[in-house]
Design a protein around this motif. Structure first.
Motif, short mmCIF file in Angstrom:
data_model
loop_
_atom_site.label_atom_id
_atom_site.label_comp_id
_atom_site.label_asym_id
_atom_site.label_seq_id
_atom_site.Cartn_x
_atom_site.Cartn_y
_atom_site.Cartn_z
N GLY A 187 0.81 -1.21 0.00
CA GLY A 187 0.00 0.00 0.00
C GLY A 187 0.84 1.26 0.00
N MET A 188 2.11 1.12 0.40
CA MET A 188 3.03 2.27 0.43
C MET A 188 4.46 1.76 0.29
SD MET A 188 2.99 5.61 0.63
CE MET A 188 1.44 6.06 1.40
N ASP A 189 4.70 0.99 -0.78
CA ASP A 189 5.99 0.32 -0.96
C ASP A 189 6.87 1.13 -1.91
OD1 ASP A 189 8.11 -1.46 -1.13
OD2 ASP A 189 7.11 -2.74 -2.60
N PHE A 190 7.74 1.97 -1.32
CA PHE A 190 8.63 2.82 -2.11
C PHE A 190 10.10 2.55 -1.80
CE2 PHE A 190 4.65 4.94 -2.60
CZ PHE A 190 4.74 5.70 -3.76
N GLU A 191 10.42 1.50 -1.06
CA GLU A 191 11.78 1.29 -0.59
C GLU A 191 12.70 0.70 -1.65
OE1 GLU A 191 11.91 -0.83 3.07
OE2 GLU A 191 10.43 0.45 4.06
N GLY A 192 12.16 0.03 -2.66
CA GLY A 192 13.00 -0.54 -3.71
C GLY A 192 13.70 -1.82 -3.32
N ILE A 193 13.07 -2.63 -2.46
CA ILE A 193 13.64 -3.92 -2.08
C ILE A 193 13.82 -4.78 -3.33
CG2 ILE A 193 13.23 -6.04 -0.76
CD1 ILE A 193 11.55 -4.32 1.19
N ASP A 194 15.00 -5.37 -3.47
CA ASP A 194 15.33 -6.22 -4.63
C ASP A 194 15.23 -5.48 -5.96
OD1 ASP A 194 15.79 -8.42 -2.95
OD2 ASP A 194 13.68 -9.04 -3.04
N GLY A 195 15.27 -4.14 -5.91
CA GLY A 195 15.30 -3.36 -7.14
C GLY A 195 13.94 -3.03 -7.73
N TRP A 196 12.86 -3.23 -6.97
CA TRP A 196 11.53 -2.90 -7.48
C TRP A 196 10.58 -2.55 -6.34
CZ3 TRP A 196 7.75 -6.53 -6.01
CH2 TRP A 196 8.21 -7.81 -5.66
N ARG A 197 9.49 -1.87 -6.72
CA ARG A 197 8.52 -1.37 -5.76
C ARG A 197 7.11 -1.76 -6.20
NH1 ARG A 197 12.18 2.42 -7.44
NH2 ARG A 197 13.46 3.45 -5.85
N MET A 198 6.24 -1.97 -5.22
CA MET A 198 4.81 -2.16 -5.51
C MET A 198 4.07 -0.82 -5.55
SD MET A 198 4.08 -5.37 -6.01
CE MET A 198 2.31 -5.44 -5.78
N TYR A 199 4.68 0.23 -5.04
CA TYR A 199 4.05 1.55 -4.92
C TYR A 199 2.76 1.40 -4.10
CZ TYR A 199 7.66 2.75 -8.23
OH TYR A 199 8.87 2.92 -8.83
N HIS A 200 1.61 1.81 -4.61
CA HIS A 200 0.37 1.70 -3.84
C HIS A 200 -0.42 0.44 -4.20
CE1 HIS A 200 1.17 5.57 -2.17
NE2 HIS A 200 0.93 6.24 -3.28
N GLY A 201 0.13 -0.39 -5.08
CA GLY A 201 -0.56 -1.60 -5.48
C GLY A 201 -0.41 -2.71 -4.45
N SER A 202 -1.37 -3.62 -4.40
CA SER A 202 -1.29 -4.76 -3.48
C SER A 202 -1.07 -6.08 -4.21
CB SER A 202 -2.56 -4.85 -2.62
OG SER A 202 -3.71 -4.95 -3.45
N VAL A 203 -1.54 -6.20 -5.44
CA VAL A 203 -1.35 -7.40 -6.26
C VAL A 203 -0.49 -7.07 -7.48
CG1 VAL A 203 -2.50 -9.19 -7.63
CG2 VAL A 203 -3.54 -8.40 -5.48
N VAL A 204 -0.85 -6.02 -8.18
CA VAL A 204 -0.11 -5.51 -9.33
C VAL A 204 0.54 -4.19 -8.94
CG1 VAL A 204 -0.31 -4.68 -11.72
CG2 VAL A 204 -1.69 -6.64 -10.94
N PRO A 205 1.80 -3.97 -9.28
CA PRO A 205 2.43 -2.69 -8.94
C PRO A 205 1.70 -1.53 -9.60
CG PRO A 205 4.07 -4.28 -9.73
CD PRO A 205 2.72 -4.88 -10.01
N GLY A 206 1.71 -0.39 -8.91
CA GLY A 206 1.14 0.79 -9.54
C GLY A 206 0.41 1.68 -8.59
N PHE A 207 -0.50 2.46 -9.16
CA PHE A 207 -1.20 3.52 -8.44
C PHE A 207 -2.70 3.36 -8.69
CE2 PHE A 207 3.08 4.82 -9.31
CZ PHE A 207 3.51 5.40 -8.13
N PRO A 208 -3.41 2.64 -7.79
CA PRO A 208 -4.86 2.51 -7.95
C PRO A 208 -5.55 3.88 -7.92
CG PRO A 208 -4.00 0.93 -6.36
CD PRO A 208 -2.88 1.89 -6.66
N GLN A 209 -6.84 3.88 -8.09
CA GLN A 209 -7.59 5.11 -8.32
C GLN A 209 -7.22 6.23 -7.35
OE1 GLN A 209 -11.41 5.94 -6.93
NE2 GLN A 209 -11.89 3.86 -6.24
N HIS A 210 -7.03 7.43 -7.94
CA HIS A 210 -6.70 8.63 -7.17
C HIS A 210 -7.09 9.84 -8.01
CE1 HIS A 210 -3.21 7.56 -9.65
NE2 HIS A 210 -2.96 8.86 -9.74
N PRO A 211 -7.45 10.96 -7.37
CA PRO A 211 -7.95 12.11 -8.11
C PRO A 211 -6.85 13.12 -8.45
CG PRO A 211 -8.30 12.47 -5.77
CD PRO A 211 -7.62 11.12 -5.91
#
Length: 339
Positions: free
Chosen positions: A51-75
């Protein structure tokens, strides 16, 4: 020469400092593993702040995604997003009912204007190999007169984006990808109609520069003395301007009134953001950018009341079918695909 041209330098991280008319620039560079059946990473998510994965563990981030990386709905309201996907894929869905899949050099230029809700997800479609992703998201402000314009997006497909290439006698190449703003005699594709970039005097440019090792490239002088030009060196061995070497992961504000020659002995990739400042007051809270506190208060009231059209999709972060090719389905039903 370099002392006259280079006005300021800063180190770069995930988020890059910007100057009016730009508000924000993020460089996402993620070495995602192979994907699973849900188009997420085929790897453990243990230890990540989902939900807030910005640390770059293993060279990648989930960002705000829980299953697929990315940014779910936001205005968003009051500015534009320019999303340049250099490698990988981005899936777009929005509150107007539009959807898109773009990447591999494509650009989506979205005018949020009076308000839109959208999601930006990064599906990992390859289940047998890594899924590297590199994208830039740039926020370009809108002047007060256009902040409440109708939401709109334009697709700039990779094969249609103008490019200026030069190859020297040794077979080494420089290339300029022209996302916005003419480069010399080469014009760009048209930006959205209400963009600050659509005003001729705004002198907005977004250029991706590539220099092979041992090559030089000249940036043309800006159209106005008010134009602010920022150069971001994000990959390779850095560039030389006069006697000064700008290393990778360095941003620099350049004097824009004269042509500037970049040289790279080891090769480099750079992004240029330039424009004449809008010069209006900015009141920002997260994804809302207005001119004063009253405008922000009204934005929150409007969003709570209307949801900027509501969210028509069954999940917060939709992704399209793994085998779907790049496309854009606009709110008016127009289907667009790269040729």
């Amino acid at each position: 020469m370099s002392d006259d041209v280079i006005l300021q330098t800063v180190p770069l991280g995930l988020h890059w400092p910007t100057i009016d008319p730009f508000l924000f620039c993020a460089h996402h560079d993620d070495q995602y593993p192979s994907g699973n059946e849900q188009l997420g990473p085929d790897a453990s998510l243990e230890g990540r702040n989902i939900g807030m994965d910005f640390e770059g563990i293993d060279g990648w981030r989930m960002y705000h995604g829980s299953v697929v990386p990315g940014f779910p709905q936001h205005p968003h309201r009051g500015f534009e997003t320019i999303t340049y996907v250099r490698e990988g894929i981005c899936d777009h869905s929005d509150s107007l009912g539009a959807i898109a899949r773009f990447g591999e050099g494509d650009v989506q230029w979205l005018t949020a204007g009076a308000g839109i809700v959208h999601s930006e997800m990064m599906p990992l479609r390859n289940q047998s190999a890594p899924n590297p992703l590199e994208l830039f998201q740039i926020w370009l402000n809108l002047p007060a007169a256009d902040k409440m314009s109708n939401p709109y997006f334009t697709m700039l497909w990779s094969n249609q984006i103008p490019k200026v290439r030069h190859t020297n006698a040794d077979g080494r190449t420089t290339e300029v990808v022209i996302i916005a703003g003419s480069f010399g005699e080469t014009p760009p594709l048209s930006p959205p109609p209400n963009s600050w970039a659509s005003k001729g005097a705004a002198d907005v440019a977004v250029w991706h520069l590539h220099l092979d090792p041992g090559t030089s490239l000249q940036l043309p002088a800006a159209a106005t003395a008010e134009t602010v030009r920022t150069l971001y060196v994000f990959d390779g061995d850095g560039v030389q301007i006069g006697e000064t070497h700008l290393e990778c992961d360095t941003g620099s504000v350049l004097r824009s009134t004269d042509a500037t020659t970049l040289h790279s002995s080891g090769g480099a990739d750079c992004l240029v953001l330039q424009g004449r400042p809008i010069g209006e007051p900015i009141a920002q809270q997260g994804p809302f950018v207005m001119n004063d506190e009253a405008g922000l208060r009204q934005t929150f009231i409007d969003y709570q009341r209307t949801g900027f059209g509501g969210w028509p999709w069954p999940v917060d972060g939709p992704v399209h079918a793994a085998d779907r090719q790049r496309f854009a389905l606009h709110p008016d039903g127009r289907l667009e695909e790269p040729v």
